[in-house]
Design an enzyme around this catalytic site. Structure first.
Site, PDB file in Angstrom:
ATOM      1  N   HIS A 125       0.817  -1.206   0.000  1.00 48.84           N
ATOM      2  CA  HIS A 125       0.000   0.000   0.000  1.00 48.84           C
ATOM      3  C   HIS A 125       0.857   1.264   0.000  1.00 48.84           C
ATOM      4  CE1 HIS A 125       1.155  -1.296   3.929  1.00 48.84           C
ATOM      5  NE2 HIS A 125       1.031  -0.067   4.371  1.00 48.84           N
ATOM      6  N   ASP A 301      -0.985  -4.082  -4.303  1.00 53.93           N
ATOM      7  CA  ASP A 301      -0.790  -5.482  -4.703  1.00 53.93           C
ATOM      8  C   ASP A 301      -2.052  -6.320  -4.522  1.00 53.93           C
ATOM      9  OD1 ASP A 301      -0.492  -5.287  -1.931  1.00 53.93           O
ATOM     10  OD2 ASP A 301       0.804  -7.036  -1.821  1.00 53.93           O
ATOM     11  N   ASP A 303      -3.917  -7.236  -2.076  1.00 52.07           N
ATOM     12  CA  ASP A 303      -4.221  -8.172  -0.984  1.00 52.07           C
ATOM     13  C   ASP A 303      -5.092  -7.518   0.086  1.00 52.07           C
ATOM     14  OD1 ASP A 303      -2.186  -6.579  -0.008  1.00 52.07           O
ATOM     15  OD2 ASP A 303      -0.933  -8.233   0.722  1.00 52.07           O
ATOM     16  N   ARG A 304      -5.157  -6.178   0.093  1.00 53.22           N
ATOM     17  CA  ARG A 304      -6.016  -5.497   1.066  1.00 53.22           C
ATOM     18  C   ARG A 304      -7.359  -5.127   0.434  1.00 53.22           C
ATOM     19  NH1 ARG A 304      -2.568  -1.636   5.005  1.00 53.22           N
ATOM     20  NH2 ARG A 304      -0.835  -3.062   5.337  1.00 53.22           N
ATOM     21  N   GLU A 413      -7.372  -9.241   9.475  1.00 55.89           N
ATOM     22  CA  GLU A 413      -6.593  -8.268  10.233  1.00 55.89           C
ATOM     23  C   GLU A 413      -7.233  -6.900  10.100  1.00 55.89           C
ATOM     24  OE1 GLU A 413      -2.114  -9.063  10.309  1.00 55.89           O
ATOM     25  OE2 GLU A 413      -2.658  -9.249   8.216  1.00 55.89           O
ATOM     26  N   LYS A 426      -3.521 -12.795   2.270  1.00 60.22           N
ATOM     27  CA  LYS A 426      -4.825 -12.152   2.317  1.00 60.22           C
ATOM     28  C   LYS A 426      -5.218 -11.799   0.882  1.00 60.22           C
ATOM     29  CE  LYS A 426      -2.862  -7.699   3.740  1.00 60.22           C
ATOM     30  NZ  LYS A 426      -1.466  -7.943   4.110  1.00 60.22           N
TER      31      LYS A 426
END
Ligand code: G16
Length: 609
Positions: A125, A301, A303-304, A413, A426
């Protein structure tokens, strides 16, 4: 076939190559120093050991940020020289972090081989571009980030490195075209396989979710969506999944063209940085269009994730504010028109609905897990549904062991990470599909009805059933590292006398409950028995409230202090408050107890989530 030779290049250790929470992240100019990337890559090969590297198949790709293309060519040449048999690269060097994990676990090459690990090129991020951040991390055969045992070894190797190996005479490989290129080395053939970045991942998603039911939801004119990839790699998947597979309008996608510098933005899916999405969700009717029912964003990327819903309008609120200045009115209007799902609530809600709404979980959940600073909303679901529950330190790598041992299905998370045991990272798009599945399930008999069950309805219903965990996170970014350390030591020292802590708190606010426990979180992995110490400072209160202080492990400059504040409310008549209001007393206590301003010189955090 082009032939190459192996060159041994002398080098010396470079300071500061210790991987953080998730790999090595530094400014591009640091990575561009002579030998910098090469030292780290060789240190990784040496940490894995020749038996794991020689003859291996490795994936090399990332979020496409600035310097990725150069880094991919360097890693290809070093892999060839270190005896790797094949390198797999996503077209144009693009693979989201979850897609890398999926590729390691699922992809089978034409000759039947599978991947043994991956270099992922991302600083997640953090912003990208010539003056911004680059990053690299290694993922293992299970598709998950290297465990601490390996990252510690990598770091030790960087402090003693004397040489690295690189192929001489191996030309740059064209990573823009799909196809296999073979080279001849002193020890045999070396292949570079450039493949479609999305197809393995899309296939996996289709095996987990009921795409037809999501399609049906998206075809309802009442259900509109907006997906913001913040110019990260999620854009390489969004059109394929949301538009081509699920039938969403192309106009539902914003910032979905991956860019080396993320369009100059900060690819962090929160209310501060996902400005365009927040504005779309927050505005009233524009061009005859209502704001979308559902909004989501991803980080660089992918994943969040951040999940937003349309807020149900509370009209008296606007009448109440209509007399004040336009500026205040506009701010309140915008900020209150979208409904934000906290990541801590998101994982709890997904866990509570997974069995009914997501075919992959139809036979039940093996267990659930969250990171320590994540709110205890998931704990309450686990207790009610009688599920195994684990609390691990911050960092996705800690979930991997539990999943490999078949102890955990869903985890999350507070840092906008949600996922499951379908991979070992994630997964931002998975989280969006999980929410769409829950919405599709809740609306399955309701699509012709007057009003759809909304994101907000689902969250409020969840709070009514399980209670609400008011939650907020204050980030103090790029603080002087020495000052941050002093603040943390001060907080640890205070814990030696809880009665003294409680006296201080009483002097700050009399309406805050008593601290009953204070410690630095320590984790013993139930699978391999490894111990991780100093994982965040905890103050636990009698009424279940928590104050957590942690130093971020993902920044590239100075220190970032994270303060996590949580309070549990079971009383249904008190679950509808504004969370910043509800938490104000605890915030005041946290700031004064920690002497935040005194140590850092900051009167306000950089970001409040
Ligand atoms: C990484 C890890 C996450 C972790 C996060 C915490 O996320 O993969 O598991 O929660 O860092 O960051 P910090 O140490 O800054 O609080 P990402 O998305 O940056 O790879």
């Amino acid at each position: 076939m082009v032939m190459f030779k192996i060159a041994r290049v002398e080098t010396t250790p470079i300071d500061g190559q210790k991987p953080g929470t998730s790999g090595l992240r530094k400014k591009v100019k640091v990575f561009k120093q002579p030998h910098y990337l090469q030292n780290f890559v060789q240190a990784t090969f040496n940490a894995l050991g020749a038996d794991k590297v020689r003859g291996a198949t490795l994936v090399v790709s990332g979020d496409g940020r600035y310097y990725s293309k150069d880094a991919i060519q360097i890693i290809i040449k070093m892999a060839a020289a270190n005896g790797v048999r094949s390198i797999w690269v996503g077209q144009n060097g693009l693979l989201s972090t979850p897609a890398v994990s999926a590729v390691i676990r699922e992809r089978v090459a034409a000759d039947g081989s599978k991947a043994n690990g991956a270099f992922i090129l991302t600083a997640s991020h953090n912003p990208g571009g010539p003056t911004e951040d680059f990053g690299i991390k290694y993922n293992m055969e299970n598709g998950g980030p290297a465990p601490e045992g390996i990252t510690d070894k990598i770091y030790t190797n960087t402090t003693t490195i004397k040489e690295y190996l690189i192929a001489e005479g191996l030309p740059d490989v064209d990573i823009s075209a799909i196809g296999l290129t073979s080279f001849a080395g002193p020890e045999g053939q070396f292949d570079v396989d450039v493949f479609d970045s999305a197809s393995d991942y899309v296939k996996l998603m289709k095996s987990i979710f009921d795409f037809q039911s999501i399609q049906k939801l998206l075809s309802s004119p009442k259900f509109t969506v907006c997906y913001d990839a913040l110019h990260g790699v999620a854009g390489a998947y969004a059109k394929r999944i949301f538009v081509e597979e699920l039938g969403a309008q192309e106009s539902s996608l914003i910032n979905c063209v991956p860019k080396e510098d993320f369009g100059g933005g900060h690819p962090d899916p929160n209310l501060t940085y996902a400005k365009e999405l927040v504005a779309r969700m927050g505005l009233g009717k524009t061009n005859e269009q209502d704001p979308p029912e559902f909004g989501a964003a991803a980080d660089g990327d992918a994943d969040r994730n951040m999940i937003l819903g349309k807020r149900q309008v509370v009209f008296f609120f606007f009448f109440f504010n209509v007399d004040v200045s336009t500026a205040v009115f506009t701010y309140e209007f915008n900020s209150n028109f979208r409904f934000f799902v906290t990541p801590s609530d998101s994982v709890a809600i997904i866990a509570a609905n997974a069995v009914q709404a997501i075919p992959y979980f139809a036979s039940g959940l093996k267990g659930v897990a969250r990171s320590m600073p994540t709110s205890a909303a998931l704990d309450v679901v686990a207790k009610n549904l009688n599920l195994k529950f684990f609390e691990v330190p911050t960092g996705w790598k800690f979930f991997g062991n539990l999943m490999d041992a078949g102890m955990c299905s869903v985890c999350g998370e507070e840092s906008f990470g949600t996922g499951s045991d379908h991979i070992r990272e994630k997964d931002g798009i998975w989280a969006v599909l999980a929410w769409l599945s829950i919405l599709a399930y809740k609306n399955k008999d309701n699509l012709g009805g007057k009003k759809l069950v909304s994101v907000e309805d689902i969250v409020r219903q969840h709070w009514a059933t399980y209670g609400r965990h008011y939650y907020t996170r204050y980030d103090y970014e790029n603080v002087d590292a020495g000052a941050a350390k002093e603040l943390m030591s001060h907080l640890v020292k205070l814990q030696s006398s809880l009665s003294e802590v409680n006296n201080i708190i009483k002097g700050i606010r009399s309406d805050v409950s008593k601290v009953v426990h204070g410690d630095e979180f320590e984790y013993k992995d139930p699978v391999d028995g490894s111990i991780s110490k100093h994982q965040g400072i905890r103050y636990l209160f009698e009424d279940g409230s928590r104050l957590i202080f942690r130093l971020s492990g993902t920044g590239s400059e100075g220190a970032t202090i994270r303060l996590y504040i949580e309070q549990y409310e079971k009383d249904p008549s008190k679950i509808g408050r504004d969370s910043q209001d509800a938490l104000a007393p605890l915030v005041e206590v946290a700031l004064k107890l920690s002497k935040m301003q005194e140590f850092t010189g900051r009167s306000a955090p950089t970001v409040i989530t």
